[in-house]
Design an enzyme around this catalytic site. Structure first.
Site, PDB file in Angstrom:
ATOM      1  CG  ASN A   1      -3.320  12.279 112.653  1.00 46.87           C
ATOM      2  OD1 ASN A   1      -2.347  12.842 113.136  1.00 46.87           O
ATOM      3  ND2 ASN A   1      -3.335  11.840 111.412  1.00 46.87           N
TER       4      ASN A   1
ATOM      5  CD  GLU B   1      -2.168   5.596 113.662  1.00 48.32           C
ATOM      6  OE1 GLU B   1      -2.515   5.678 114.842  1.00 48.32           O
ATOM      7  OE2 GLU B   1      -2.633   6.328 112.779  1.00 48.32           O
TER       8      GLU B   1
ATOM      9  CB  SER C   1      -4.132  12.294 108.157  1.00 42.53           C
ATOM     10  OG  SER C   1      -2.962  12.648 107.490  1.00 42.53           O
TER      11      SER C   1
ATOM     12  CG  HIS D   1      -1.487   7.453 109.144  1.00 46.55           C
ATOM     13  ND1 HIS D   1      -1.785   7.855 110.416  1.00 46.55           N
ATOM     14  CD2 HIS D   1      -1.222   8.591 108.456  1.00 46.55           C
ATOM     15  CE1 HIS D   1      -1.715   9.168 110.495  1.00 46.55           C
ATOM     16  NE2 HIS D   1      -1.367   9.632 109.320  1.00 46.55           N
TER      17      HIS D   1
HETATM   18  P1  NAD Z   1       1.239  17.613 100.089  1.00 45.31           P
HETATM   19  O1  NAD Z   1       0.327  18.740  99.842  1.00 45.31           O
HETATM   20  O2  NAD Z   1       2.648  17.896 100.500  1.00 45.31           O
HETATM   21  O3  NAD Z   1       1.318  16.670  98.789  1.00 45.31           O
HETATM   22  C1  NAD Z   1       0.192  16.193  98.118  1.00 45.31           C
HETATM   23  C2  NAD Z   1       0.573  15.973  96.674  1.00 45.31           C
HETATM   24  O4  NAD Z   1      -0.491  15.298  95.991  1.00 45.31           O
HETATM   25  C3  NAD Z   1       0.844  17.270  95.891  1.00 45.31           C
HETATM   26  O5  NAD Z   1       2.140  17.213  95.340  1.00 45.31           O
HETATM   27  C4  NAD Z   1      -0.248  17.265  94.794  1.00 45.31           C
HETATM   28  O6  NAD Z   1       0.206  17.841  93.574  1.00 45.31           O
HETATM   29  C5  NAD Z   1      -0.493  15.777  94.675  1.00 45.31           C
HETATM   30  N1  NAD Z   1      -1.767  15.423  94.035  1.00 45.31           N
HETATM   31  C6  NAD Z   1      -2.966  16.023  94.163  1.00 45.31           C
HETATM   32  N2  NAD Z   1      -3.888  15.370  93.419  1.00 45.31           N
HETATM   33  C7  NAD Z   1      -3.242  14.352  92.804  1.00 45.31           C
HETATM   34  C8  NAD Z   1      -3.654  13.345  91.897  1.00 45.31           C
HETATM   35  N3  NAD Z   1      -4.905  13.252  91.465  1.00 45.31           N
HETATM   36  N4  NAD Z   1      -2.730  12.466  91.468  1.00 45.31           N
HETATM   37  C9  NAD Z   1      -1.454  12.562  91.888  1.00 45.31           C
HETATM   38  N5  NAD Z   1      -1.008  13.491  92.755  1.00 45.31           N
HETATM   39  C10 NAD Z   1      -1.897  14.377  93.212  1.00 45.31           C
HETATM   40  O7  NAD Z   1       0.488  16.685 101.150  1.00 45.31           O
HETATM   41  P2  NAD Z   1       1.122  15.614 102.167  1.00 45.31           P
HETATM   42  O8  NAD Z   1       1.362  16.276 103.470  1.00 45.31           O
HETATM   43  O9  NAD Z   1       2.211  14.863 101.497  1.00 45.31           O
HETATM   44  O10 NAD Z   1      -0.134  14.655 102.384  1.00 45.31           O
HETATM   45  C11 NAD Z   1      -0.431  13.592 101.507  1.00 45.31           C
HETATM   46  C12 NAD Z   1      -1.285  12.570 102.242  1.00 45.31           C
HETATM   47  O11 NAD Z   1      -0.559  12.085 103.368  1.00 45.31           O
HETATM   48  C13 NAD Z   1      -2.594  13.124 102.782  1.00 45.31           C
HETATM   49  O12 NAD Z   1      -3.581  12.132 102.675  1.00 45.31           O
HETATM   50  C14 NAD Z   1      -2.263  13.418 104.230  1.00 45.31           C
HETATM   51  O13 NAD Z   1      -3.407  13.370 105.051  1.00 45.31           O
HETATM   52  C15 NAD Z   1      -1.329  12.276 104.543  1.00 45.31           C
HETATM   53  N6  NAD Z   1      -0.406  12.462 105.681  1.00 45.31           N
HETATM   54  C16 NAD Z   1       0.214  13.671 105.870  1.00 45.31           C
HETATM   55  C17 NAD Z   1       1.107  13.817 106.933  1.00 45.31           C
HETATM   56  C18 NAD Z   1       1.830  15.116 107.170  1.00 45.31           C
HETATM   57  O14 NAD Z   1       2.393  15.299 108.263  1.00 45.31           O
HETATM   58  N7  NAD Z   1       1.885  16.023 106.227  1.00 45.31           N
HETATM   59  C19 NAD Z   1       1.364  12.724 107.788  1.00 45.31           C
HETATM   60  C20 NAD Z   1       0.729  11.504 107.530  1.00 45.31           C
HETATM   61  C21 NAD Z   1      -0.157  11.382 106.482  1.00 45.31           C
END
Ligand code: NAD
Length: 284
Positions: free
Chosen positions: A190, A152, A119, A140
């Site tokens: 963001n 994005e 993000s 993104h």
């Molecule tokens: P989340 O917490 O739901 O999921 C993250 C996952 O990554 C978890 O299941 C965790 O076990 C796993 N993980 C951690 N370390 C790991 C590793 N070394 N290898 C493999 N898996 C690993 O988080 P999310 O909301 O899905 O966010 C994930 C990414 O997407 C982040 O970079 C976040 O900034 C981005 N993002 C989030 C959103 C949102 O609205 N939540 C929107 C766009 C982008």
């Protein structure tokens, strides 16, 4: 450059949504996570997400079965060895992502493109720890992936035109609308959205109104489909905090300082929908 097999690292909110979108468009997907429980939850979310699309007649039951059949899962990174494109969607943490990018760079075939769904973290910085900096791109997606049209696409300083074009073509093939953004803290959406949510948290912390009232005001007064605090709960308060920290550190401008209440909510483990409690309750 064509992608056949696509790897997704992280089976959380975004990783399972991205995996679903890819598999539904006919791509072979390998979805990995460090935690088997997250993979199980991710697969259940994909199944539920497909059910909703079947109900709305955007997908048939046969399409759902085919999509699920195209997703392999593993807790081992080595399962990603033969992927042409890797979309990293692991926890928003710089050190964790730098380590993953180093490992994935060693593991993936030379032609493979490495994308991150971060993000807010600098794509240039992630690219710099690999030996394929020209093949690193920011991709993104937005939450929930099945509903949100935008992707994005972020070019790092090193990103080559062919890698960018390949990722752009893929985004269109899975029905998304890509928009190009220069690498910069928080990118565009963001950069605008998270400070607005943060301000709503300041307002709550200062006791201007209740969470329900603040959300109601922004829905009725600004015509937002969802209030900022409910949106924070959907995004995840840890993710909102991580974005604010990246904006604050990236621009060194106090206008981006995270609201103290946001920091405290994350300390308490109140992360929003995914933990059952955020500014609103989801556990009843
Ligand atoms: P989340 O917490 O739901 O999921 C993250 C996952 O990554 C978890 O299941 C965790 O076990 C796993 N993980 C951690 N370390 C790991 C590793 N070394 N290898 C493999 N898996 C690993 O988080 P999310 O909301 O899905 O966010 C994930 C990414 O997407 C982040 O970079 C976040 O900034 C981005 N993002 C989030 C959103 C949102 O609205 N939540 C929107 C766009 C982008």
């Amino acid at each position: 450059m064509e992608f056949n097999r696509i790897g997704v690292v992280g089976a959380g909110t975004m990783g399972n949504g991205i995996s679903q979108a890819l598999a539904a468009s006919g791509f072979e997907v390998v979805m990995t996570d460090v935690a088997q429980a997250q993979i199980d939850r991710g697969l259940a979310a994909i199944s539920g997400g497909c059910d909703r699309l079947v109900k709305r007649e955007k997908m048939t039951a046969a399409d759902k079965a085919a999509a699920l059949g195209r997703i392999r899962t593993s807790t081992e990174l080595s399962a990603l060895r033969d992927c042409d494109l890797l979309i990293e969607a692991a926890t928003e943490n710089l050190e964790l992502k730098l380590k993953l990018f180093r490992q994935l760079d060693e593991l993936l075939p030379e032609h493979a493109v490495l994308a991150s769904n971060t993000s807010s973290i600098s794509i240039t910085r992630l690219a710099a720890v690999t030996k394929r900096a020209d093949r690193v791109v920011g991709m993104h997606f937005f939450n929930p992936v099945a509903m949100m049209a935008l992707v994005e696409l972020i070019r790092g300083l090193q990103t080559s035109d062919p890698s960018y074009a390949a990722v752009e073509a893929l985004a269109r093939r899975i029905g998304k609308s890509p928009v190009s953004v220069r690498n910069s803290p928080g990118f565009v959406v963001n950069r605008v959205l998270c400070p607005m949510i943060n301000e709503a948290i300041f307002a709550l912390g200062e006791g201007l109104a209740s969470a329900r009232e603040i959300d109601e005001e922004m829905k009725l007064g600004a015509n937002h489909p969802m209030g900022p605090l409910a949106l924070a709960d959907l995004i995840g308060l840890d993710v909102e905090l991580a974005v604010m920290q990246v904006l604050y550190e990236g621009f060194k401008d106090p206008k981006y300082r995270p609201a103290p209440l946001l920091v405290e909510m994350v300390e308490a483990g109140y992360l929003g929908r995914k933990s059952g409690r955020g500014f609103h309750r989801y556990d009843q």
